[in-house]
Design a protein around this motif. Sequence first.
Motif, PDB file in Angstrom:
ATOM      1  N   TYR A  28       0.011  -2.086  -3.550  1.00  0.00           N
ATOM      2  CA  TYR A  28       0.651  -2.779  -2.353  1.00  0.00           C
ATOM      3  C   TYR A  28       1.744  -1.760  -1.890  1.00  0.00           C
ATOM      4  O   TYR A  28       2.260  -0.862  -2.528  1.00  0.00           O
ATOM      5  CB  TYR A  28       1.390  -4.073  -3.021  1.00  0.00           C
ATOM      6  CG  TYR A  28       0.495  -5.027  -3.352  1.00  0.00           C
ATOM      7  CD1 TYR A  28      -0.201  -5.978  -2.641  1.00  0.00           C
ATOM      8  CD2 TYR A  28       0.081  -4.990  -4.756  1.00  0.00           C
ATOM      9  CE1 TYR A  28      -0.935  -6.982  -2.975  1.00  0.00           C
ATOM     10  CE2 TYR A  28      -0.620  -6.071  -5.308  1.00  0.00           C
ATOM     11  CZ  TYR A  28      -1.171  -7.165  -4.562  1.00  0.00           C
ATOM     12  OH  TYR A  28      -2.106  -8.160  -4.847  1.00  0.00           O
TER      13      TYR A  28
ATOM     14  N   MET B  29      11.890  -8.057   6.157  1.00  0.00           N
ATOM     15  CA  MET B  29      10.399  -8.584   6.194  1.00  0.00           C
ATOM     16  C   MET B  29      10.173  -9.983   6.332  1.00  0.00           C
ATOM     17  O   MET B  29      11.134 -10.852   6.220  1.00  0.00           O
ATOM     18  CB  MET B  29       9.813  -8.487   4.820  1.00  0.00           C
ATOM     19  CG  MET B  29       8.550  -8.706   4.759  1.00  0.00           C
ATOM     20  SD  MET B  29       7.636  -8.798   2.912  1.00  0.00           S
ATOM     21  CE  MET B  29       7.805  -7.121   2.517  1.00  0.00           C
ATOM     22  N   PRO B  30       9.407 -10.695   7.448  1.00  0.00           N
ATOM     23  CA  PRO B  30       9.252 -11.748   7.892  1.00  0.00           C
ATOM     24  C   PRO B  30       8.936 -12.658   6.731  1.00  0.00           C
ATOM     25  O   PRO B  30       8.381 -12.434   5.744  1.00  0.00           O
ATOM     26  CB  PRO B  30       7.866 -11.742   8.650  1.00  0.00           C
ATOM     27  CG  PRO B  30       7.984 -10.254   9.097  1.00  0.00           C
ATOM     28  CD  PRO B  30       8.440  -9.460   8.191  1.00  0.00           C
ATOM     29  N   ARG B  31       9.502 -13.697   6.605  1.00  0.00           N
ATOM     30  CA  ARG B  31       9.654 -14.707   5.468  1.00  0.00           C
ATOM     31  C   ARG B  31       8.263 -15.094   4.975  1.00  0.00           C
ATOM     32  O   ARG B  31       7.771 -15.033   3.851  1.00  0.00           O
ATOM     33  CB  ARG B  31      10.324 -16.031   5.669  1.00  0.00           C
ATOM     34  CG  ARG B  31      10.171 -17.060   4.780  1.00  0.00           C
ATOM     35  CD  ARG B  31      11.240 -18.372   5.106  1.00  0.00           C
ATOM     36  NE  ARG B  31      10.863 -19.453   4.307  1.00  0.00           N
ATOM     37  CZ  ARG B  31      11.611 -20.328   3.697  1.00  0.00           C
ATOM     38  NH1 ARG B  31      12.999 -20.153   4.215  1.00  0.00           N
ATOM     39  NH2 ARG B  31      11.209 -21.302   2.944  1.00  0.00           N
ATOM     40  N   ASP B  32       7.438 -15.258   5.938  1.00  0.00           N
ATOM     41  CA  ASP B  32       5.702 -15.690   5.614  1.00  0.00           C
ATOM     42  C   ASP B  32       5.122 -14.547   5.116  1.00  0.00           C
ATOM     43  O   ASP B  32       4.461 -14.758   3.844  1.00  0.00           O
ATOM     44  CB  ASP B  32       5.015 -16.094   6.851  1.00  0.00           C
ATOM     45  CG  ASP B  32       5.461 -17.395   7.600  1.00  0.00           C
ATOM     46  OD1 ASP B  32       6.276 -18.068   6.677  1.00  0.00           O
ATOM     47  OD2 ASP B  32       5.080 -17.707   8.555  1.00  0.00           O
ATOM     48  N   ALA B  33       5.653 -13.387   5.353  1.00  0.00           N
ATOM     49  CA  ALA B  33       4.870 -12.101   4.805  1.00  0.00           C
ATOM     50  C   ALA B  33       5.266 -11.904   3.456  1.00  0.00           C
ATOM     51  O   ALA B  33       4.472 -11.506   2.682  1.00  0.00           O
ATOM     52  CB  ALA B  33       5.156 -10.814   5.901  1.00  0.00           C
ATOM     53  N   LEU B  34       6.599 -12.055   3.127  1.00  0.00           N
ATOM     54  CA  LEU B  34       7.278 -12.031   1.930  1.00  0.00           C
ATOM     55  C   LEU B  34       6.512 -12.857   0.735  1.00  0.00           C
ATOM     56  O   LEU B  34       6.224 -12.718  -0.242  1.00  0.00           O
ATOM     57  CB  LEU B  34       8.860 -12.248   1.966  1.00  0.00           C
ATOM     58  CG  LEU B  34       9.474 -12.055   0.841  1.00  0.00           C
ATOM     59  CD1 LEU B  34       9.482 -10.797   0.137  1.00  0.00           C
ATOM     60  CD2 LEU B  34      11.017 -12.337   0.777  1.00  0.00           C
TER      61      LEU B  34
ATOM     62  N   THR C  60       3.667 -14.348   1.074  1.00  0.00           N
ATOM     63  CA  THR C  60       2.133 -14.136   1.027  1.00  0.00           C
ATOM     64  C   THR C  60       2.271 -12.899  -0.059  1.00  0.00           C
ATOM     65  O   THR C  60       1.298 -13.014  -0.874  1.00  0.00           O
ATOM     66  CB  THR C  60       1.555 -13.541   2.266  1.00  0.00           C
ATOM     67  OG1 THR C  60       1.730 -14.705   3.229  1.00  0.00           O
ATOM     68  CG2 THR C  60       0.256 -13.133   2.125  1.00  0.00           C
ATOM     69  N   VAL C  61       2.886 -11.875   0.196  1.00  0.00           N
ATOM     70  CA  VAL C  61       2.746 -10.874  -0.824  1.00  0.00           C
ATOM     71  C   VAL C  61       3.235 -11.134  -2.135  1.00  0.00           C
ATOM     72  O   VAL C  61       2.831 -10.817  -3.139  1.00  0.00           O
ATOM     73  CB  VAL C  61       3.462  -9.501  -0.370  1.00  0.00           C
ATOM     74  CG1 VAL C  61       4.966  -9.708  -0.498  1.00  0.00           C
ATOM     75  CG2 VAL C  61       3.256  -8.243  -1.166  1.00  0.00           C
TER      76      VAL C  61
END
Length: 446
Positions: A105, A116-121, A123-124
């Motif tokens: 990653y 980092m956008p919360r949703d992206a955090l 998701t990863v």
Amino acid sequence: MKILKISRGFDLNVAEQPDLNCAQLALPSSLGCCAGDIPHIRPKLLVKEGQRVKTGDALFTDKRDTTIQYVSPGTGQVEKVIYGHRRRLMEVVIATESEDEYVEYDPVDLDGIIDMPRDALVTVLKKGGLWQGLRQFPALDFADPDHSPALIIVVMDGNDIFSPRPGIILKDNITAFEAGMAVLRRFSNRLAVVCRKSSLEGIREQSSSVADQITHAAPDIYPAWLPGAVLYQIKQQAAENSTWYIRLDHLVMMGRFLLSGRYPVEKIVTITRPGEQHPHMRVRQGMPLSALIGAMPGNSIVTTGRFNGRVLEKDAHIGFFENTVNIIETGPEEEMFGFARPGLDKPTLSSTFLSSLFRRPANMDCTLHGETRACINCSYCERICPNDLMPSFIMKALHAGELEDALALGLMDCCRCGLCSFACPSKIELTRILSDAMDAYYKDKQ
């Protein structure tokens, strides 16, 4: 730093406390990814036997949220898939190769975590197999990312009296700890970092900056440092009933994963055995029990907690939430003239034995020392409960089908420490009865 006060609990004094050295164990020939120790999961298998997987590849997911993945702790071939009762998935076993090949990653530094956008955090972390380290009260299911918790508790010590010491987990992981804390600050403005008083010195030796972030110190009386007991002590408002918590080792794993872009494969495990003292062990995630303790000792059982763990079979692997292996002797079925013996080494809550007067190491075994019988209203369970519950009254309400009465008596405040079952002279499995009721109530509400 605030000092938590606990008026109840149990101060168990046994001699097999792990020492503070740390030994590195070699990569075993097989690793397991367990589903059996994960609360509430409805696992869905994503691989098949014979398939080659990299370290960090998804092995199974949760049908309730298929974006949460449980990943391989090693590189190799799927050797076997183990099912339990009614073909429920229990373990995926990997025959390991000597060299790891990782799922990669993009690494993220501290500033990147903040930006980092919360949703992206989310998701990863889900894809990387680390989101499930965050648990949400009262059912202790994985945290709901759509919920903004009023409080997140960071538990520096584990669920057992012999859990790995935080100073050893933090060694060479200070940056990963800070990265994990940066993640938590993205989800809540209030963090409570809790450790046992006896762990403070070891943490300060590793980093004064980490020690400065500790907000609460708990006495060394079990289970004062368990998240359920801590929440009961520090809760300020009803919104905190759905607090999140995370253990230090999972917080460090989260930080290491984001900083390196690779699934962190190591964990610290302790082993306790009567008459022996072992160092802490640095091992692989999913380590087989046989590689940790050798041959299964006779007349003993192996558990992942002294009061609240699961019993391990000889071919079991250590689960994601497990970091303590207790070998406990089964003890004699009957003790000749046991009623007349002074009991200087018996762990006891009552004043029946002289061990209640002298601070001597206790000899703990699995013997029930009597038969199961009806509740005798002795109130031992009430005297030992850290959250001021009356477990026997809650049990009777549940048996009468009066769920509302059980809830009014504080059913959902149970921290599942196991002490009520330990103390019950009638051998009633109070912890299991209350835990099953909590899980059933949670399932009905979903």
